[in-house]
Write a protein that holds these residues in place. Structure first.
Motif, PDB file in Angstrom:
ATOM      1  N   LYS A 183     -32.121 -20.541 -63.280  1.00  0.00           N
ATOM      2  CA  LYS A 183     -32.203 -22.167 -62.986  1.00  0.00           C
ATOM      3  C   LYS A 183     -31.139 -23.169 -63.645  1.00  0.00           C
ATOM      4  N   LEU A 184     -30.840 -24.291 -62.387  1.00  0.00           N
ATOM      5  CA  LEU A 184     -29.018 -24.884 -62.662  1.00  0.00           C
ATOM      6  C   LEU A 184     -29.464 -26.219 -63.052  1.00  0.00           C
ATOM      7  N   THR A 185     -28.294 -26.919 -63.781  1.00  0.00           N
ATOM      8  CA  THR A 185     -28.093 -28.222 -63.040  1.00  0.00           C
ATOM      9  C   THR A 185     -27.242 -28.456 -62.240  1.00  0.00           C
ATOM     10  N   MET A 186     -27.054 -29.489 -61.529  1.00  0.00           N
ATOM     11  CA  MET A 186     -25.514 -29.154 -60.755  1.00  0.00           C
ATOM     12  C   MET A 186     -24.171 -29.537 -61.400  1.00  0.00           C
TER      13      MET A 186
ATOM     14  N   ALA B 151     -14.712 -31.965 -57.459  1.00  0.00           N
ATOM     15  CA  ALA B 151     -15.313 -32.826 -56.468  1.00  0.00           C
ATOM     16  C   ALA B 151     -15.480 -31.870 -55.010  1.00  0.00           C
ATOM     17  N   GLU B 152     -14.182 -30.111 -55.218  1.00  0.00           N
ATOM     18  CA  GLU B 152     -14.470 -29.493 -53.885  1.00  0.00           C
ATOM     19  C   GLU B 152     -15.466 -29.078 -54.197  1.00  0.00           C
ATOM     20  N   VAL B 153     -16.287 -28.447 -55.750  1.00  0.00           N
ATOM     21  CA  VAL B 153     -17.316 -27.182 -55.779  1.00  0.00           C
ATOM     22  C   VAL B 153     -18.103 -28.003 -55.602  1.00  0.00           C
ATOM     23  N   SER B 154     -18.583 -29.306 -55.616  1.00  0.00           N
ATOM     24  CA  SER B 154     -19.851 -30.390 -55.549  1.00  0.00           C
ATOM     25  C   SER B 154     -20.229 -30.187 -53.879  1.00  0.00           C
ATOM     26  N   ASN B 155     -18.964 -30.451 -53.204  1.00  0.00           N
ATOM     27  CA  ASN B 155     -19.344 -30.880 -51.933  1.00  0.00           C
ATOM     28  C   ASN B 155     -19.903 -29.759 -51.120  1.00  0.00           C
ATOM     29  N   THR B 156     -18.778 -28.186 -51.619  1.00  0.00           N
ATOM     30  CA  THR B 156     -20.206 -27.318 -51.324  1.00  0.00           C
ATOM     31  C   THR B 156     -21.169 -26.906 -51.875  1.00  0.00           C
ATOM     32  N   PHE B 157     -21.612 -27.509 -52.980  1.00  0.00           N
ATOM     33  CA  PHE B 157     -23.280 -27.252 -53.255  1.00  0.00           C
ATOM     34  C   PHE B 157     -23.680 -28.257 -51.855  1.00  0.00           C
ATOM     35  N   VAL B 158     -23.542 -29.617 -52.354  1.00  0.00           N
ATOM     36  CA  VAL B 158     -24.079 -30.465 -51.309  1.00  0.00           C
ATOM     37  C   VAL B 158     -24.944 -29.803 -49.666  1.00  0.00           C
ATOM     38  N   ARG B 159     -23.366 -28.872 -49.307  1.00  0.00           N
ATOM     39  CA  ARG B 159     -23.728 -28.641 -48.185  1.00  0.00           C
ATOM     40  C   ARG B 159     -24.134 -27.812 -47.363  1.00  0.00           C
TER      41      ARG B 159
ATOM     42  N   LEU C   4     -45.954 -28.302 -63.257  1.00  0.00           N
ATOM     43  CA  LEU C   4     -45.033 -28.211 -62.427  1.00  0.00           C
ATOM     44  C   LEU C   4     -44.530 -29.165 -61.354  1.00  0.00           C
ATOM     45  N   VAL C   5     -44.473 -30.017 -60.573  1.00  0.00           N
ATOM     46  CA  VAL C   5     -44.824 -30.372 -59.035  1.00  0.00           C
ATOM     47  C   VAL C   5     -43.016 -31.147 -58.599  1.00  0.00           C
ATOM     48  N   ILE C   6     -43.406 -31.228 -57.444  1.00  0.00           N
ATOM     49  CA  ILE C   6     -42.489 -31.575 -56.829  1.00  0.00           C
ATOM     50  C   ILE C   6     -42.452 -32.108 -55.151  1.00  0.00           C
ATOM     51  N   ASN C   7     -42.153 -33.029 -55.284  1.00  0.00           N
ATOM     52  CA  ASN C   7     -42.376 -34.179 -53.420  1.00  0.00           C
ATOM     53  C   ASN C   7     -41.653 -33.095 -53.071  1.00  0.00           C
ATOM     54  N   GLU C   8     -42.050 -32.611 -51.392  1.00  0.00           N
ATOM     55  CA  GLU C   8     -41.311 -31.640 -50.810  1.00  0.00           C
ATOM     56  C   GLU C   8     -39.793 -33.117 -50.386  1.00  0.00           C
ATOM     57  N   LYS C   9     -40.044 -33.751 -50.043  1.00  0.00           N
ATOM     58  CA  LYS C   9     -38.942 -35.056 -49.360  1.00  0.00           C
ATOM     59  C   LYS C   9     -37.903 -34.993 -50.574  1.00  0.00           C
ATOM     60  N   ASP C  10     -37.993 -34.147 -51.873  1.00  0.00           N
ATOM     61  CA  ASP C  10     -37.285 -34.506 -52.851  1.00  0.00           C
ATOM     62  C   ASP C  10     -36.175 -33.122 -53.276  1.00  0.00           C
ATOM     63  N   MET C  11     -37.244 -31.762 -52.451  1.00  0.00           N
ATOM     64  CA  MET C  11     -36.408 -30.537 -52.508  1.00  0.00           C
ATOM     65  C   MET C  11     -34.967 -30.725 -52.538  1.00  0.00           C
ATOM     66  N   TYR C  12     -34.484 -31.012 -51.385  1.00  0.00           N
ATOM     67  CA  TYR C  12     -33.001 -31.088 -51.221  1.00  0.00           C
ATOM     68  C   TYR C  12     -32.526 -31.839 -51.117  1.00  0.00           C
ATOM     69  N   LEU C  13     -32.622 -33.035 -51.772  1.00  0.00           N
ATOM     70  CA  LEU C  13     -32.156 -33.834 -52.122  1.00  0.00           C
ATOM     71  C   LEU C  13     -31.056 -34.465 -53.801  1.00  0.00           C
ATOM     72  N   VAL C  14     -29.821 -34.129 -53.503  1.00  0.00           N
ATOM     73  CA  VAL C  14     -28.976 -34.704 -54.433  1.00  0.00           C
ATOM     74  C   VAL C  14     -28.142 -35.653 -55.049  1.00  0.00           C
ATOM     75  N   PRO C  15     -28.293 -35.200 -56.333  1.00  0.00           N
ATOM     76  CA  PRO C  15     -28.431 -36.661 -56.915  1.00  0.00           C
ATOM     77  C   PRO C  15     -27.102 -37.130 -56.779  1.00  0.00           C
ATOM     78  N   LYS C  16     -26.422 -37.804 -56.441  1.00  0.00           N
ATOM     79  CA  LYS C  16     -25.699 -39.062 -56.854  1.00  0.00           C
ATOM     80  C   LYS C  16     -24.957 -38.568 -57.881  1.00  0.00           C
ATOM     81  N   LEU C  17     -23.714 -37.769 -58.158  1.00  0.00           N
ATOM     82  CA  LEU C  17     -23.267 -37.365 -59.680  1.00  0.00           C
ATOM     83  C   LEU C  17     -21.491 -37.331 -59.024  1.00  0.00           C
ATOM     84  N   SER C  18     -20.830 -38.519 -60.081  1.00  0.00           N
ATOM     85  CA  SER C  18     -19.206 -38.393 -60.297  1.00  0.00           C
ATOM     86  C   SER C  18     -18.954 -37.808 -61.318  1.00  0.00           C
ATOM     87  N   LEU C  19     -19.058 -36.556 -60.727  1.00  0.00           N
ATOM     88  CA  LEU C  19     -18.502 -35.619 -61.945  1.00  0.00           C
ATOM     89  C   LEU C  19     -15.968 -34.993 -61.304  1.00  0.00           C
TER      90      LEU C  19
END
Length: 411
Positions: free
Chosen positions: A115-118, A142-150, A180-195
């Protein structure tokens, strides 16, 4: 679990994590769920080492824990998850073919670390890609972030369950283990990061020798740590999604072998349209209209709407029933029968194994028994058109190898 599977789990754990983790993991596989102190006592390992080993196993989803009524936490090995480590190279290669080198390294880092943070993944991957580039070139975050989002959009990576945040903290004692819990709607929600930044190269040994001594170099990073923008939001590889992709590829190949390339491309398009909306365990894909399928065909695939409808009718009328018709709206509604497709693939694999091991005549008998469910020996001889003595020998061979079973009828 068989002894061979336990031995395989032991070898996998030792190769990836070392002897101590292997010792604890195999102990849990053999004994089932156990509390911490019992594990330490039974394995003769110090409590501190057991804790560290369990941390590694939990980090990689190889061990789960459960809090019982009396507050005792028990740990249980996930044997199937350990065996999936054999497929790590295939998961990584699949991502490479779909999302190039960047996607490959993202999934590799998640599999290696559990497990790792984005933000951590993006920086690690950017640094690794920069190392392979020519001098003067770097990989942008930014290029790596775009692939992560895909990857997240197509569900190949997903968020890990986390401890829920409560505004009014309970004054009572903390639970023995977090829930530990997670909402199904958030399971694939990518946080808005300005890396913002680029990958960095490691200093080579030649540069170290030519430069100042290490002790005299100014330290730029001490007491200057910035807060992690996505702290607490961890990601992991979604192995079930990879298995779904492998299943879809097998179905497409089967259609191509049975019919032609155009038919397989139509089925591939239907599966691609349903890959996110359909659960991996669902018996059917979501119904798709002929018009939707036509609009979603790959660019440059020049077939008319009329030809597509003919192909869909042909697929729906095929005896294997990979594709079924579920309605007439929108030019006709079509689904892919996933369970029937998998059953057909499994049957074909079984038949090929029998033919390889016992020959074509045995395969003919095996195919007959599969179709008819139950047959007497005389019926086998008649239907397969094989002499009685040979049919008896072949039936006995397959019975002894557990490919068929004997059912005694009551008079």
């Amino acid at each position: 679990m068989t002894q061979a599977e336990i031995k395989l789990c032991s070898l996998l754990l030792q190769e990836h994590f070392g002897e101590i983790v292997e010792k604890i993991g195999v102990h849990l596989i053999r004994t089932g769920s156990q509390p911490l102190r019992v594990i330490a006592h039974d394995t003769g390992t110090s409590l501190d080492q057991v804790k560290k080993a369990l941390c590694v196993l939990v980090q990689h989803n190889l061990v789960s824990y459960q809090v019982h009524k009396r507050g005792v936490v028990e740990y249980e090995a996930q044997c199937s998850r350990v065996l999936r480590m054999l497929r790590y190279p295939r998961y990584i290669y699949t991502t490479k073919t779909l999302y190039s080198d960047t996607g490959e390294l993202i999934v590799e880092e998640l599999l290696l670390n559990g497990k790792l943070t984005m933000s951590a993944v993006v920086k690690k991957v950017a640094d690794r890609l920069t190392e392979t580039m020519e001098d003067g070139k770097t990989m942008d975050y930014a290029e790596v972030s775009n692939t992560f989002v895909r990857l997240a959009d197509t569900h190949f990576v997903q968020r890990c369950p986390s401890v829920p945040t409560t505004e009014n903290s309970d004054p009572g004692p903390p639970p023995p283990a977090p829930a530990l819990v997670i909402n199904e709607k958030d399971m694939y929600l990518v946080p808005k990061l300005s890396l913002i930044g680029k990958g960095k190269r490691r200093r080579s040994s030649d540069e170290d020798a030519a430069g100042e001594p290490k002790a005299k170099r100014p330290k730029h990073t001490t007491d200057n740590k910035e807060p992690i923008p996505d702290d607490g939001i961890y990601w992991q590889a979604n192995l079930d999604r990879f298995h779904q992709h492998f299943r879809d590829q097998a179905i497409v190949s089967a259609v191509a072998n049975r019919m032609d390339q155009t038919s397989s491309e139509i089925v591939r398009t239907m599966l691609r349209m349903s890959e996110i909306t359909t659960s991996s365990s669902a018996p059917f894909t979501q119904p798709l209209s002929s018009n939707e399928i036509f609009r979603s065909l790959p660019v440059g695939y020049n077939i008319s709407k009329q030809v597509l409808d003919q192909y869909l009718t042909l697929l729906a009328d095929d005896p294997l029933e990979f594709v079924g018709k579920s309605g007439d709206s929108g030019g006709g509604m079509y689904v892919i029968n996933l369970h029937k497709a998998l059953a057909s693939l499994a049957t074909a694999t079984l038949e090929s194994v029998v033919q390889e091991r016992f020959g074509s005549r045995c395969a003919r008998i095996f195919r007959l028994v599969l179709q008819k469910k139950h047959l007497e020996q005389k019926q086998v001889e008649d239907f397969a058109m094989i002499p009685a003595k040979e049919a008896k020998d072949m039936l006995y061979k397959m019975l002894s190898e557990n490919f068929i079973s004997l059912q005694v009828g009551c008079q």
